[in-house]
Design a protein around this motif. Structure first.
Motif, PDB file in Angstrom:
ATOM      1  N   ASN A  48       0.788  -1.132   0.018  1.00 53.71           N
ATOM      2  CA  ASN A  48       0.065   0.049  -0.091  1.00 53.71           C
ATOM      3  C   ASN A  48       0.979   1.358   0.133  1.00 53.71           C
ATOM      4  O   ASN A  48       0.233   2.500   0.190  1.00 53.71           O
ATOM      5  CB  ASN A  48      -0.927  -0.054   1.277  1.00 53.71           C
ATOM      6  CG  ASN A  48      -0.179   0.331   2.547  1.00 53.71           C
ATOM      7  OD1 ASN A  48       0.986  -0.212   2.661  1.00 53.71           O
ATOM      8  ND2 ASN A  48      -0.970   0.489   3.580  1.00 53.71           N
TER       9      ASN A  48
ATOM     10  N   TYR B 199      -3.235   5.764   5.851  1.00 58.37           N
ATOM     11  CA  TYR B 199      -2.956   4.300   5.493  1.00 58.37           C
ATOM     12  C   TYR B 199      -3.986   3.328   6.328  1.00 58.37           C
ATOM     13  O   TYR B 199      -4.044   3.540   7.525  1.00 58.37           O
ATOM     14  CB  TYR B 199      -1.337   4.045   6.022  1.00 58.37           C
ATOM     15  CG  TYR B 199      -0.556   4.719   5.012  1.00 58.37           C
ATOM     16  CD1 TYR B 199      -0.291   4.162   3.682  1.00 58.37           C
ATOM     17  CD2 TYR B 199       0.077   5.755   5.551  1.00 58.37           C
ATOM     18  CE1 TYR B 199       0.693   4.881   2.600  1.00 58.37           C
ATOM     19  CE2 TYR B 199       1.067   6.390   4.533  1.00 58.37           C
ATOM     20  CZ  TYR B 199       1.342   5.961   3.218  1.00 58.37           C
ATOM     21  OH  TYR B 199       2.295   6.443   2.383  1.00 58.37           O
TER      22      TYR B 199
ATOM     23  N   ASP C 154       2.090  -4.342   5.108  1.00 66.19           N
ATOM     24  CA  ASP C 154       1.387  -2.874   4.650  1.00 66.19           C
ATOM     25  C   ASP C 154       1.550  -1.699   5.636  1.00 66.19           C
ATOM     26  O   ASP C 154       2.031  -2.074   6.725  1.00 66.19           O
ATOM     27  CB  ASP C 154      -0.133  -2.978   4.518  1.00 66.19           C
ATOM     28  CG  ASP C 154      -0.788  -3.681   3.489  1.00 66.19           C
ATOM     29  OD1 ASP C 154       0.334  -3.959   2.330  1.00 66.19           O
ATOM     30  OD2 ASP C 154      -1.927  -4.001   3.209  1.00 66.19           O
TER      31      ASP C 154
END
Length: 980
Positions: free
Chosen positions: A288, A310, A317
């Motif tokens: 990501n 996020y 991630d």
């Protein structure tokens, strides 16, 4: 002796309008004076003008080579505060970017902070010889690269005029006189005065004030003069001028022409793209990952606007603490990036400078045929520069759990901004001259000794590398409490690098005490010289008398530059480092000059004279050489003459070029020829040889990761450097009207320099390596190291350059001068035009290199000049001066001209500037009680510097930073003088 009278001022004003004008105007003045003594005084002044370019004593007004004489009355009438400002009005300086005190802000420049030197014809200040009363003026400055005279060293109040010989003259004056000679002539005589002047911009910042006094006395057997001067230049900070506001991208839509910059929704204006700060994330496999830079939501705007952050889903991630948001990943989010910090407004654009000086000279007739003379100059200058900077550390793997709230396969790199940046430079310059001159029959002789000593210190704000590394190590469990840093010996302090307040420069006191400090470096440059010559008439020929001058010279130069202890230890984070620069050079020379009248009073030949000079020079650091010069002066009639010259010159390598201790500098990884080569292959903009060599070196085409600047090392070339050699040629025509009202000259010049000494930079070496047809065996490829590609890091680590002899530099152009002087019913009218046309200035690094052309580029206008008009009426004088700089453009340097892309959009950038005019107006009045007052306005129409795009022009904010453009804006100035 020169007196402070209307007559004396008229002579000085005549000098201000050039040597050719002086030839006519002094005679006209003498005819108008009813007092025969006054007329005789003017005649005497004209006869005593001695100009640079010859050792043979003449009236100097019929020079065989182009000569420009600038009176310091120009400085008074135009509100110019320093000798450097005065000289930058000359056409030999206006056509190229000059070193000013503003240029030393934010970068290391030759001579150190605040230094002002003159580069004639753009060939470099170390190729321009500066004389003070006909004798060398030793260099002044700080740091290792000291080679040129600092124009701040002598106050303009002590100067009568400046003579500029626009021609090479090594055969007369030795090394460095490649581009020409600047001869500073100080005031003499029994004039005594107190003077107060000021220059005040209409916007706050950059004020300049000066007070000085001079006292002179003449007696039967001699005279003396003392000058004391104090000058204060107040700082102009970046925040003082709107045109220095935070720089924007300054892009325009290629079709509509409308601005294409992203909008900052917090201001509603185009986004400020100055110095960013925040949390840098370097991807190590996070799915990501979307942005390198993360900013903290200091004011809550990002949360309120619902900006994305996020949300980890898969293993590895990214997870971020609350308040951190990715920015700068597309056009819209470019407008969210924090790159407009209040620290930038504190940056010095014109540094605060305080200077004082004492100048004295004396002469005494020991006998009827022998005189003693002496000069003494002592000056001190303190220049203070404020700035700001980024710094970063540590480099922490987020997935290891060292930092609360951060996770994922990325490296954390907190990048902070600080105003702990800047310097204080203190320079003391001392010069003394002792000499004897006299006559033996009809021969005149002169013997002189000179010593100049420049002693300077430079105090620099630094960040301790070992402290930053120790605190960074503590993040991953390294020892800190009670530990001392290995080099600076400071007790460790646990820094919270990931605190948002740390990132934006709000450090706690413990952090400041641990990371920040200052260091002091010192530079001493000493020059001793002895010069002796004799001049006189040899014999008579039908056309006149053959005259000669023969002399010998000895000179020693010595430099010791000792950087601060932190720099010597390589412990100053992010700053250039250097070793000790120390060396000595001894020069011996023998020279001679002849002036030969060839023809007189023939049809088409009113007179024809030749001058010839030669010099043998021996320099202990490289060997010996011989230079010569020959000139012809053909007077076709009393009103028309042709002059021509050809000469050779040389420049022995400067001490810093020979002995510079290893210095480091930093370069952008995007300067790597292999950076993102696949995109340039697709665009068709990459050199095929570079493409082939990058592929052979195993660099992937999509290599675009920048892990920090590379380091370039530069050192001296002692043992390998040769002297530069040059050939200069010129031809010109001079016309004057019979009554002395009009005068004009046109001079064509060329200069070619071979074996030019140049610093092969880190970027040069990279280009030479990857453009080589023999890549596998290319020696330049052995002068740098590159990372092996671990974690995608192919960055250059370091490059080793230095001073070498390169190929050549070539210039040619035309100087045009026209003047008008007439005593009209409304008063004495004087008009003068000085215009230069630069045809070519090219540079070749190696014989097989493609010549780089500079004329027409930013900072190098093809056309530049000044137009000055003056009216004198009774005790009043009025001046209007116009300075102009021709249009310039860098678009020819780019494959697609002004076109580029921004986030996929076709846009244009700005890298040109139109013809620019600056106007100055002043009025002066002489009162009966010996008071002279001048009031004026500089930059009458408040002309701002042209705007440019940071990607393609040298700018601060978006204002172009080239010496031709005024940064202060409109200024009112005054000068009040009381004579006694």
């Amino acid at each position: 002796m020169m007196k402070n009278t209307h007559i004396a001022k008229s002579v000085r004003l005549a000098l201000a309008f050039g040597a050719a004008s002086t030839l006519f105007s002094t005679g006209a003045l003498a005819q108008d004076m009813s007092d025969e003594d006054d007329a005789e005084e003017i005649k005497e002044q004209a006869e005593r003008v001695t100009v640079v370019g010859s050792r043979i004593r003449t009236d100097g007004l019929d020079n065989a080579t182009p000569l420009e004489i600038i009176s310091t009355e120009v400085a008074v009438d135009q509100g110019l505060n320093t000798l450097g400002e005065l000289l930058r009005t000359s056409t030999v300086a206006s056509g190229s970017n000059q070193l000013t005190s503003a240029m030393s802000v934010g970068s290391v420049t030759a001579g150190g902070a605040g230094n002002e030197s003159i580069s004639m014809r753009g060939l470099g200040a170390n190729r321009t010889l500066v004389l003070l009363n006909g004798r060398r003026a030793g260099p002044a400055g700080t740091r290792g690269q000291v080679a040129a005279f600092d124009m701040n060293a002598i106050p303009v109040s002590a100067v009568e005029r400046v003579e500029i010989l626009k021609d090479g003259a090594s055969s007369l004056y030795g090394s460095d006189a490649v581009a020409g000679v600047i001869n500073i002539i100080t005031k003499r005589g029994d004039e005594s005065a107190i003077n107060v002047s000021g220059n005040v911009p209409t916007e706050s910042g950059g004020e300049n004030y000066r007070v000085n006094g001079t006292y002179g006395q003449a007696f039967d057997r001699g005279s003396f003069r003392l000058v004391a001067d104090y000058r204060l230049q107040e700082e102009m900070a970046r925040g003082d001028r709107e045109h220095f506001a935070c720089e924007q991208r300054y892009y325009f839509d290629e079709v509509t022409g409308e601005r294409a910059d992203p909008i900052d929704p917090r201001t509603g204006d185009y986004h400020c793209n100055d110095l960013p700060y925040g949390m840098w994330l370097w991807n190590a496999g996070a799915d990501n990952y979307i942005a390198r830079i993360q900013n903290y939501d200091y004011d809550g705007w990002r949360a309120a606007a619902g900006l994305p952050t996020y949300t980890p889903v898969n293993e590895g991630d990214i997870a971020a603490p609350e308040g951190w948001y990715p920015v700068g990943f597309d056009r819209e989010s470019d407008g969210w990036l924090d790159a407009d910090h209040p620290f930038q407004d504190l940056q010095s654009m014109i540094p605060r400078t305080e200077a004082w000086s004492i100048y004295g000279q004396a002469d005494y007739d020991l006998t009827d045929s022998v005189s003693f003379y002496s000069e003494f100059l002592h000056s001190r200058r303190e220049t203070t520069i404020n700035s700001y900077r980024q710094f970063w550390e540590p480099f922490i793997p987020a997935w290891q759990g060292y930092v609360d709230g951060w996770d994922g396969y990325v490296y954390l790199d907190p990048t902070a901004v600080t105003d702990h940046s800047g310097s204080v430079t203190d320079i003391e310059y001392t010069r003394g001259v002792l000499g004897l001159e006299g006559s033996i029959g009809f021969w005149n002789w002169d013997v002189s000794w000179q010593r100049s000593l420049s002693s300077g210190t430079y105090q620099t704000k630094i960040i301790y590398q070992d402290a930053l590394e120790m605190a960074a190590g503590a993040v991953t469990g390294g020892a800190c409490e009670g530990e001392l840093t290995p080099i600076s010996g400071r007790e460790c302090y646990a820094i919270d690098f990931f605190d948002p307040e740390y990132v934006r420069g709000n450090f706690d006191q413990g952090t400041r005490d641990f990371l920040f400090g200052t260091e002091l470096g010192k530079t001493i440059y000493k020059q001793d010289s002895v010069d002796a010559y004799i001049t006189g008439d040899l014999f008579e020929v039908p056309a006149g008398v053959v005259a000669t001058a023969i002399g010998i010279a000895y000179q020693s130069d010595e430099i010791v530059d000792t950087p601060g202890a932190t720099t010597l230890a390589g412990n100053s984070w992010g700053m250039t480092s250097a070793g000790i620069t120390a060396g000595k050079q001894i020069t011996r020379a023998v020279y001679g000059e002849f002036q030969i009248p060839v023809l007189r009073d023939l049809p088409g030949v009113r007179s024809f004279d030749l001058t010839a000079s030669a010099r043998w020079t021996d320099v202990n650091t490289y060997g010996n050489d011989t230079t010569f010069k020959i000139g012809a002066n053909w007077a076709i009639t009393d009103d028309l003459r042709v002059r021509a010259s050809r000469g050779t010159s040389f420049r022995s390598p400067a001490l810093f070029e020979l002995y510079l201790g290893d210095q480091t500098a930093f370069f952008d990884q995007r300067s790597d020829p292999c950076f993102n080569w696949a995109e340039r292959q697709e665009q068709g903009t990459i050199n095929p040889t570079v493409l082939q060599n990058c592929q052979a070196d195993g660099i992937p085409g999509d290599y675009t990761e920048d892990f920090g600047s590379g380091t370039a090392y530069t050192g001296g070339g002692a043992g390998t450097l040769k002297a530069e050699t040059s050939v200069s040629e010129g031809i010109g025509i001079v016309w004057t009207s019979p009554e002395g009202r009009f005068a004009s000259s046109v001079d064509y010049y060329t200069v070619r320099i071979d074996n030019q000494v140049d610093d092969i930079t880190g970027v040069d070496i990279l280009n030479l390596c990857y453009t080589s047809e023999n890549f596998e065996t290319e020696p330049f490829c052995d002068r740098f190291t590159r990372n092996d590609g671990t974690n995608g890091n192919y960055n250059i680590i370091d490059v080793f350059g230095g001073y070498v002899n390169v190929a050549s530099q070539y210039i040619r152009g035309v100087d045009v001068v026209a003047s008008y002087n007439d005593d009209t019913p409304v008063g004495m009218v004087r008009v003068r035009l000085d215009h230069t046309i630069q045809i070519e200035r090219s540079y070749k690094q190696f014989e097989d290199s493609v010549a780089q052309q500079y004329i027409g580029l930013l900072g190098n206008p093809r056309h530049s000049g000044t137009l000055t008009a003056m009216l004198e009426r009774d005790d009043w004088s009025y001046t209007w001066a116009m300075r102009y700089v021709g249009q310039v453009s860098n678009y020819g340097e780019y494959v697609n001209g002004s076109s580029t892309t921004y986030r996929g959009q076709d846009v244009t950038f700005v890298a040109d500037a139109p013809t620019t005019f600056y106007h100055t107006a002043s009025v002066s009045k002489s009162f009966e009680n010996n008071i002279d007052v001048t009031l004026g306005v500089a930059n009458v129409f408040d002309k701002k510097p042209p705007l440019g795009s940071p990607a393609a022009a040298s700018v601060v904010g978006n204002a172009m930073l080239y010496s031709q453009y005024d940064q202060l804006g409109r200024q009112a100035f005054f000068n009040v003088q009381y004579s006694f």
